[in-house]
Design a protein around this motif. Sequence first.
Motif, PDB file in Angstrom:
ATOM      1  N   VAL A 149       0.847  -1.193   0.000  1.00 46.44           N
ATOM      2  CA  VAL A 149       0.000   0.000   0.000  1.00 46.44           C
ATOM      3  C   VAL A 149       0.877   1.236   0.000  1.00 46.44           C
ATOM      4  O   VAL A 149       1.738   1.399   0.872  1.00 46.44           O
ATOM      5  N   VAL A 150       0.679   2.090  -0.977  1.00 44.42           N
ATOM      6  CA  VAL A 150       1.411   3.347  -1.100  1.00 44.42           C
ATOM      7  C   VAL A 150       0.537   4.473  -0.561  1.00 44.42           C
ATOM      8  O   VAL A 150      -0.654   4.547  -0.881  1.00 44.42           O
ATOM      9  N   GLN A 151       1.122   5.332   0.247  1.00 46.41           N
ATOM     10  CA  GLN A 151       0.397   6.489   0.775  1.00 46.41           C
ATOM     11  C   GLN A 151       0.518   7.655  -0.198  1.00 46.41           C
ATOM     12  O   GLN A 151       1.620   8.029  -0.611  1.00 46.41           O
ATOM     13  N   GLY A 152      -0.624   8.218  -0.573  1.00 42.85           N
ATOM     14  CA  GLY A 152      -0.617   9.338  -1.505  1.00 42.85           C
ATOM     15  C   GLY A 152      -0.316  10.671  -0.847  1.00 42.85           C
ATOM     16  O   GLY A 152       0.033  11.641  -1.531  1.00 42.85           O
ATOM     17  N   ALA A 153      -0.420  10.744   0.484  1.00 43.68           N
ATOM     18  CA  ALA A 153      -0.222  12.010   1.197  1.00 43.68           C
ATOM     19  C   ALA A 153       1.127  12.663   0.906  1.00 43.68           C
ATOM     20  O   ALA A 153       1.178  13.889   0.710  1.00 43.68           O
ATOM     21  N   PRO A 154       2.249  11.924   0.864  1.00 42.21           N
ATOM     22  CA  PRO A 154       3.532  12.592   0.583  1.00 42.21           C
ATOM     23  C   PRO A 154       3.558  13.306  -0.759  1.00 42.21           C
ATOM     24  O   PRO A 154       4.172  14.375  -0.885  1.00 42.21           O
ATOM     25  N   ALA A 155       2.910  12.731  -1.762  1.00 46.15           N
ATOM     26  CA  ALA A 155       2.879  13.378  -3.073  1.00 46.15           C
ATOM     27  C   ALA A 155       2.062  14.668  -3.019  1.00 46.15           C
ATOM     28  O   ALA A 155       2.457  15.693  -3.595  1.00 46.15           O
TER      29      ALA A 155
END
Length: 306
Positions: A149-155
Amino acid sequence: MKNLSNISPVIFSLNSEALVARLCKHLDGETGNYTTRDFPDGESYLCIKTDVYQRHCIVVADMSRPNSKFLPLLFLADTLRELGAASVGLIAPYLSYMRQDRRFLDGEAITSKIFAKSLSHHIDYLVTVDPHLHRYHSLDEIYSVPSKVVQGAPALAKWLKDQGDLLLVGPDSESEQWVSDIAKYSGHPFITGDKIRRGDRDVEITLPDVSSYLGLTAVIIDDVISSGQTILCCIKALHSAGVVNIKCAAVHGIFADGVDQDLLNAGLSALITSNTISHSSNVVDISPLLIEPVLECILHVSQSTK
């Protein structure tokens, strides 16, 4: 990752050509070529043109509005296996069928489990962005293949950092942790509202005092915009509080029933999403965040088949 520096995967797009182009550059991959069409009776024809024998293959498929995409995905994945692909992984930037994770009423289908069980039979691993886990703690509870699962928040946070003086707005208490993490990285102040939901399209939002932030551009932050009702109510609440310039940034933009235009008509000066789902609002690129998880999955599959 040094053992996989020269894997040169073949990357197939089910419906995400722009994202596949970026992934090919990051992974030094080749775009997979195939033809497909429908027979007069509605059945699908598929022919893979790229040689995939003993090569690692990746299918990129945004699974929003999934019913029309599911069979084509299975046909593509299984055909790659039959043609001798070393592995067949799925990048689903948006992963559907996570909503129904329990039987709320007698007789209801727990579609999240059915979907996950079926899909797991056809792929070697899964990489996705910000799935709605709800009552699940991880995808491992329903998927039998390795998943990342990749977190989109950093982008989102990286993009927001260069956007000037902003007030980040979380529409409800559930978003507080998420928005606070983004604000911590981007360096902007934030507030969160209180939401009362009476139905899918009956939402009320109350905001804290924003009088000290009236000179800032407000950016409503959310992980997914589907019906858009929460965002519409948040726009209304911000306008009522005297905020003039309002934008909205989200990881996933589903925009059911053309609500993207409704949001702009309601007073948004800009609508920003990541490229998990292809849309004219795509500004934030999540492809760099996908590379390491994909390589880890390929390494795991490679080692497990030795």
